[in-house]
Design a protein around this motif. Structure first.
Motif, short mmCIF file in Angstrom:
data_model
loop_
_atom_site.label_atom_id
_atom_site.label_comp_id
_atom_site.label_asym_id
_atom_site.label_seq_id
_atom_site.Cartn_x
_atom_site.Cartn_y
_atom_site.Cartn_z
N LYS A 101 0.86 -1.19 0.00
CA LYS A 101 0.00 0.00 0.00
C LYS A 101 0.89 1.23 0.00
O LYS A 101 1.55 1.51 1.00
CB LYS A 101 -0.88 0.00 1.24
CG LYS A 101 -1.86 -1.18 1.27
CD LYS A 101 -2.65 -1.24 2.56
CE LYS A 101 -3.61 -2.41 2.54
NZ LYS A 101 -4.28 -2.63 3.83
N GLY A 129 -7.20 -3.50 1.22
CA GLY A 129 -8.40 -3.41 2.05
C GLY A 129 -8.08 -3.57 3.52
O GLY A 129 -6.93 -3.85 3.89
N PRO A 130 -9.08 -3.39 4.39
CA PRO A 130 -8.83 -3.38 5.84
C PRO A 130 -8.46 -4.76 6.38
O PRO A 130 -9.28 -5.67 6.37
CB PRO A 130 -10.18 -2.93 6.42
CG PRO A 130 -11.20 -3.27 5.36
CD PRO A 130 -10.48 -3.20 4.05
N SER A 131 -7.24 -4.92 6.81
CA SER A 131 -6.79 -6.25 7.25
C SER A 131 -5.47 -6.14 7.98
O SER A 131 -4.49 -5.70 7.41
CB SER A 131 -6.58 -7.13 6.02
OG SER A 131 -5.74 -6.48 5.08
N PHE A 132 -5.46 -6.55 9.22
CA PHE A 132 -4.19 -6.67 9.93
C PHE A 132 -3.67 -8.10 9.77
O PHE A 132 -4.45 -9.07 9.92
CB PHE A 132 -4.35 -6.34 11.41
CG PHE A 132 -4.55 -4.86 11.66
CD1 PHE A 132 -3.60 -3.94 11.22
CD2 PHE A 132 -5.67 -4.40 12.33
CE1 PHE A 132 -3.77 -2.57 11.44
CE2 PHE A 132 -5.85 -3.03 12.55
CZ PHE A 132 -4.90 -2.13 12.11
N LYS A 184 -4.80 6.06 2.85
CA LYS A 184 -5.29 5.79 4.22
C LYS A 184 -4.15 5.80 5.22
O LYS A 184 -4.32 6.15 6.39
CB LYS A 184 -6.13 4.51 4.27
CG LYS A 184 -5.37 3.21 3.97
CD LYS A 184 -4.76 2.58 5.20
CE LYS A 184 -3.94 1.36 4.88
NZ LYS A 184 -3.25 0.80 6.04
N ASN A 185 -2.95 5.41 4.77
CA ASN A 185 -1.80 5.41 5.68
C ASN A 185 -1.38 6.83 6.04
O ASN A 185 -0.99 7.11 7.18
CB ASN A 185 -0.63 4.66 5.04
CG ASN A 185 -0.81 3.15 5.08
OD1 ASN A 185 -1.49 2.64 5.96
ND2 ASN A 185 -0.19 2.46 4.14
N ASP A 237 -10.53 0.76 4.71
CA ASP A 237 -9.18 0.70 5.27
C ASP A 237 -8.87 1.97 6.07
O ASP A 237 -8.12 1.94 7.05
CB ASP A 237 -8.16 0.50 4.14
CG ASP A 237 -6.99 -0.37 4.58
OD1 ASP A 237 -6.89 -0.67 5.78
OD2 ASP A 237 -6.16 -0.73 3.73
N LEU A 240 -10.33 1.47 9.53
CA LEU A 240 -9.54 0.56 10.37
C LEU A 240 -8.24 1.24 10.83
O LEU A 240 -7.90 1.24 12.02
CB LEU A 240 -9.19 -0.71 9.59
CG LEU A 240 -8.33 -1.72 10.35
CD1 LEU A 240 -9.14 -2.40 11.44
CD2 LEU A 240 -7.73 -2.77 9.42
N THR A 241 -7.52 1.78 9.87
CA THR A 241 -6.15 2.24 10.16
C THR A 241 -6.13 3.49 11.04
O THR A 241 -5.21 3.68 11.83
CB THR A 241 -5.38 2.47 8.84
OG1 THR A 241 -5.63 1.38 7.96
CG2 THR A 241 -3.90 2.57 9.06
N GLN A 246 -3.38 -1.17 16.59
CA GLN A 246 -2.60 -2.19 15.87
C GLN A 246 -1.85 -1.58 14.69
O GLN A 246 -0.88 -2.15 14.20
CB GLN A 246 -3.51 -3.29 15.33
CG GLN A 246 -3.83 -4.41 16.28
CD GLN A 246 -4.41 -5.62 15.53
OE1 GLN A 246 -3.70 -6.33 14.84
NE2 GLN A 246 -5.69 -5.85 15.68
N SER A 247 -2.35 -0.46 14.18
CA SER A 247 -1.76 0.12 12.96
C SER A 247 -0.41 0.77 13.25
O SER A 247 -0.28 1.62 14.14
CB SER A 247 -2.71 1.16 12.37
OG SER A 247 -1.99 2.00 11.49
N ARG A 248 0.56 0.42 12.42
CA ARG A 248 1.90 1.00 12.56
C ARG A 248 1.87 2.48 12.13
O ARG A 248 2.55 3.30 12.72
CB ARG A 248 2.90 0.20 11.70
CG ARG A 248 3.02 -1.23 12.17
CD ARG A 248 3.67 -2.12 11.15
NE ARG A 248 2.88 -2.25 9.95
CZ ARG A 248 3.12 -3.12 8.98
NH1 ARG A 248 4.17 -3.92 9.07
NH2 ARG A 248 2.34 -3.19 7.92
N ASN A 249 1.11 2.78 11.09
CA ASN A 249 1.02 4.17 10.64
C ASN A 249 0.38 5.05 11.72
O ASN A 249 0.86 6.15 12.01
CB ASN A 249 0.22 4.26 9.34
CG ASN A 249 1.02 3.72 8.16
OD1 ASN A 249 1.88 4.41 7.63
ND2 ASN A 249 0.76 2.48 7.78
O1 LIG Z 1 -0.08 -1.44 10.33
P1 LIG Z 1 -0.38 -0.57 9.15
O2 LIG Z 1 -0.64 0.83 9.52
O3 LIG Z 1 0.64 -0.74 8.05
O4 LIG Z 1 -1.78 -1.10 8.53
C1 LIG Z 1 -1.91 -2.42 8.16
C2 LIG Z 1 -3.00 -2.59 7.14
O5 LIG Z 1 -2.71 -1.85 5.98
C3 LIG Z 1 -4.38 -2.27 7.65
O6 LIG Z 1 -5.33 -2.53 6.63
#
Ligand SMILES: O=P(O)(O)OC[C@H](O)CO
Ligand SMILES: NC(=O)c1ccc[n+]([C@@H]2O[C@H](COP(=O)([O-])OP(=O)(O)OC[C@H]3O[C@@H](n4cnc5c(N)ncnc54)[C@H](O)[C@@H]3O)[C@@H](O)[C@H]2O)c1
Length: 319
Positions: A101, A129-132, A184-185, A237, A240-241, A246-249
């Motif tokens: 992404k 799409g939205p997914s960890f 989204k990031n 996404d 979620l993000t 959980q999201s690194r961004n």
């Molecule tokens: O942990 P991130 O921010 O890279 O997000 C992970 C995925 O792209 C969420 O859909």
């Protein structure tokens, strides 16, 4: 059969899920020692607590991916071109599904465009799409978008890459899907910064909504259909993000808002992509104030108070 290039969190999670769904899957990693460790322990340190199924083949032999079955390219966006070039002979003339992404910093291109530029005979596609990764690998239910401009190939990939916990929707609007995943990031970094600085949930909702408007403007300027951005690859996404720890961004943005440092070894796609998007949007004359602020924050050119002022002092306008 399905091949996965890149044994990071996402590539491994997809490989696990497809293997548990009964597919034959080969997961390729470039680091022979890491491959040996994974085969020994049946675990990947990037996905702690997840056991790699015995049916999943983990290898550093790129030759084992020869054939015409689809390959998932699960490497970070800024590494995609290198990975394609390094293995062009094996990757050419077959479906290549980018799982990254972002927008390439040096060219302003998205993942499918990088594939098309490097390997014109390949069929580029995108899984987004939205997914960890941790959710997918634990078998939790997830819905994703499979984007491919070639209709029949999109249908084949949708079938081939669905699994009991992975429900895939398809679209032929690859540009829309990849712009949503990239943007989204960037917006998640802004949301993290707002929360980290203590600006509150209302501010986050405002950033998400106005960030969505930026995402749509950029996507349309790149030739996407506006509706695509309302789907999983865009709005889904983003939701979620921008809201998950959980999201690194998001966590990277929160660290900026808190004035803390962030582990540079963690993959944060939105950082390079914010710079790429800033350049592309300026060239196209697309107004992207949140992206501008994110770049200024990442580069240390403004503090949070100045960043807030940059957004709140803009001329009042129609929504
Ligand atoms: O942990 P991130 O921010 O890279 O997000 C992970 C995925 O792209 C969420 O859909
Ligand atoms: N982790 C998630 O939850 C998640 C979910 C959806 C999408 N993604 C996307 O997947 C992509 C990869 O993210 P990740 O979480 O797996 O990152 P990661 O940091 O866990 O792993 C990246 C992997 O790519 C490998 N790699 C880097 N350059 C390479 C090259 N030139 N050739 C081969 N391998 C190379 C690294 O060795 C590493 O194993 C990103 O674009 C990310 O946005 C991640």
């Amino acid at each position: 059969m399905t091949g996965v290039i890149g044994a990071g969190a996402f590539g491994t999670a997809l490989a696990v899920s497809l293997a548990l769904g009964g597919r034959k899957v080969v997961l390729w990693a470039r680091d022979a020692e890491a491959v040996a460790r994974m085969n020994d322990t049946r675990e990947n340190p990037r996905l702690p607590g997840v056991t790699l199924p015995e049916s999943l083949v983990v290898t550093d032999d790129i030759g084992s991916l020869s054939g015409d079955f689809p390959l998932l390219l699960a490497v970070p966006m800024q590494k995609l071109r290198d990975a394609i070039r390094a293995h062009a002979a094996v990757l050419d003339n077959r479906p290549l599904v980018a799982c990254c992404k972002g927008i390439e910093l040096s060219t302003g291109l998205g993942p499918s465009e990088v594939i098309a530029e490097e390997l014109p005979a390949a069929t580029p596609a995108l899984l987004t799409g939205p997914s960890f990764a941790a959710d997918i690998a634990r078998g939790l239910p997830t819905a994703l978008t499979l984007a491919c401009a070639h209709g029949p190939c999109a249908e084949e990939l949708q079938q081939a890459l669905s699994a009991p916990n992975l429900r895939l929707y398809r679209t032929e609007d690859v540009t829309g899907a990849e712009t949503g995943g990239a943007m989204k990031n960037v917006i998640a970094i802004a949301c993290g910064a707002a929360i980290g600085a203590g600006y509150g949930e209302s501010a986050r909702a405002a950033v998400m909504t106005r960030g969505y408007a930026e995402m749509v403007r950029l996507a349309v300027s790149r030739g996407a259909h506006e509706n695509t951005l309302a789907g999983l690859s865009g709005f889904g996404d983003l939701a979620l993000t921008c809201t998950s720890e959980q999201s690194r961004n998001y966590r990277f943005g929160r660290a900026i808002g808190e004035g803390q440092s962030f582990d540079p070894s963690v993959t944060v796609e939105g950082a390079a992509t914010a710079h790429a998007v800033q350049e592309a949007s300026r060239k196209r004359g697309v107004d992207m104030p949140i992206t501008e602020v994110v770049v200024a924050l990442i580069d240390g050119k403004v503090d949070m108070e100045t960043a807030l002022g940059m957004l709140l002092s803009r001329p009042l306008k129609e929504e």
